[in-house]
Write a protein that holds these residues in place. Structure first.
Motif, PDB file in Angstrom:
ATOM      1  N   GLU A  32      -5.052   7.902   2.066  1.00 36.43           N
ATOM      2  CA  GLU A  32      -6.327   7.284   1.469  1.00 36.43           C
ATOM      3  C   GLU A  32      -7.466   7.157   2.832  1.00 36.43           C
ATOM      4  OE1 GLU A  32      -6.747   4.269  -1.731  1.00 36.43           O
ATOM      5  OE2 GLU A  32      -4.749   4.019  -1.599  1.00 36.43           O
ATOM      6  N   LEU A  90      -6.891  -4.603   5.637  1.00 34.68           N
ATOM      7  CA  LEU A  90      -6.763  -3.123   5.623  1.00 34.68           C
ATOM      8  C   LEU A  90      -7.200  -2.785   7.219  1.00 34.68           C
ATOM      9  CD1 LEU A  90      -6.093  -0.293   4.544  1.00 34.68           C
ATOM     10  CD2 LEU A  90      -8.311  -0.221   3.743  1.00 34.68           C
ATOM     11  N   PHE A  97       0.905  -1.215  -0.074  1.00 34.55           N
ATOM     12  CA  PHE A  97      -0.027  -0.028   0.239  1.00 34.55           C
ATOM     13  C   PHE A  97       0.951   1.182  -0.003  1.00 34.55           C
ATOM     14  CE2 PHE A  97      -3.664  -2.430   2.236  1.00 34.55           C
ATOM     15  CZ  PHE A  97      -4.068  -2.960   1.202  1.00 34.55           C
ATOM     16  N   ILE A 111      -4.856   1.580  -2.786  1.00 31.36           N
ATOM     17  CA  ILE A 111      -5.437   0.584  -1.965  1.00 31.36           C
ATOM     18  C   ILE A 111      -6.448   0.028  -3.284  1.00 31.36           C
ATOM     19  CG2 ILE A 111      -7.074  -0.420  -0.445  1.00 31.36           C
ATOM     20  CD1 ILE A 111      -5.614   2.028   1.205  1.00 31.36           C
ATOM     21  N   TRP A 121      -0.897   5.199   1.893  1.00 32.71           N
ATOM     22  CA  TRP A 121      -2.273   4.525   2.440  1.00 32.71           C
ATOM     23  C   TRP A 121      -2.832   5.080   3.670  1.00 32.71           C
ATOM     24  CZ3 TRP A 121      -3.107   2.514   7.518  1.00 32.71           C
ATOM     25  CH2 TRP A 121      -1.857   2.269   8.220  1.00 32.71           C
TER      26      TRP A 121
END
Length: 208
Positions: free
Chosen positions: A112, A63, A28, A33, A109
């Motif tokens: 995100e 995740l 990631f 993702i 990540w």
């Protein structure tokens, strides 16, 4: 008599599960993702696709496990300041410095998880968990200082959300364009901005 251990030793299953979490963190870092496949994650961890599903039912579940580790890391970073009272500028700055160091590595990540406007339902669910946990810890500290008459007016939960979002937004900016910022200036300014938000004042910086 030997002491009784409070936690069992990691099993091979535990180690493989952690290997998947570590692999996800690495993958990631380099790829959005939404574009990462189960096969990529399994391959990065050195297991088969069917092996992946033995430990996690979906990419979102993996995740979530990675985010749980991120929450624990953030808790440790902020622990000194969250446990103290009043402004404690030095402790807050040290906590923010530790958080920024993590963002400089895992910023893709984390951006995100925190800031993408439409990351999809899986990531949005994880984001809510991340933000809620961080805001709860901040809010608890603010409530304690509010009872002592140290904070500005305003709901502690709202002040906490503002502080957490300010921290995340600034860290994301530094990750996206590190050459645009002097790191010491970022940390000093962010520290004082959070203290002014919560307490209405900020102390003079400690000479370094």
């Amino acid at each position: 008599m030997s002491a009784i251990r409070s936690r069992r030793a990691p099993t091979k299953g535990d180690q493989r599960e952690q290997a998947l979490v570590d692999a996800a963190r690495a993958v990631f870092r380099d790829k959005p993702i939404s574009q990462v496949t189960i096969d990529e994650l399994a391959g990065a961890a050195g297991i088969t696709r069917s092996g992946f599903y033995f430990y996690f039912e979906s990419k979102q579940a993996l995740l979530a496990a990675l985010v749980d580790q991120g929450i624990a890391e953030a808790d440790l970073e902020m622990a000194e300041w969250l446990a103290s009272d009043g402004l404690d500028r030095d402790a807050l700055r040290r906590s923010l410095a530790a958080g920024l160091a993590r963002w400089k590595v895992d910023g893709r990540w984390l951006r995100e998880a925190f800031l993408a406007p439409d990351p999809g339902p899986d990531v949005m669910q994880v984001r809510d968990r991340l933000v809620d946990k961080g805001c709860t810890l901040f809010s608890t500290r603010i409530q304690r200082d509010a009872r002592a008459g140290l904070t500005v007016g305003g709901p502690p939960a709202l002040l906490a959300r503002m502080a957490v979002n300010l921290r995340s937004t600034m860290f994301a900016e530094v990750y996206a364009d590190p050459a645009a910022f002097d790191e010491d200036e970022v940390l000093d300014t962010l520290t004082d901005a959070i203290l002014r938000l919560v307490y209405g004042v900020s102390p003079a910086p400690t000479p370094r």
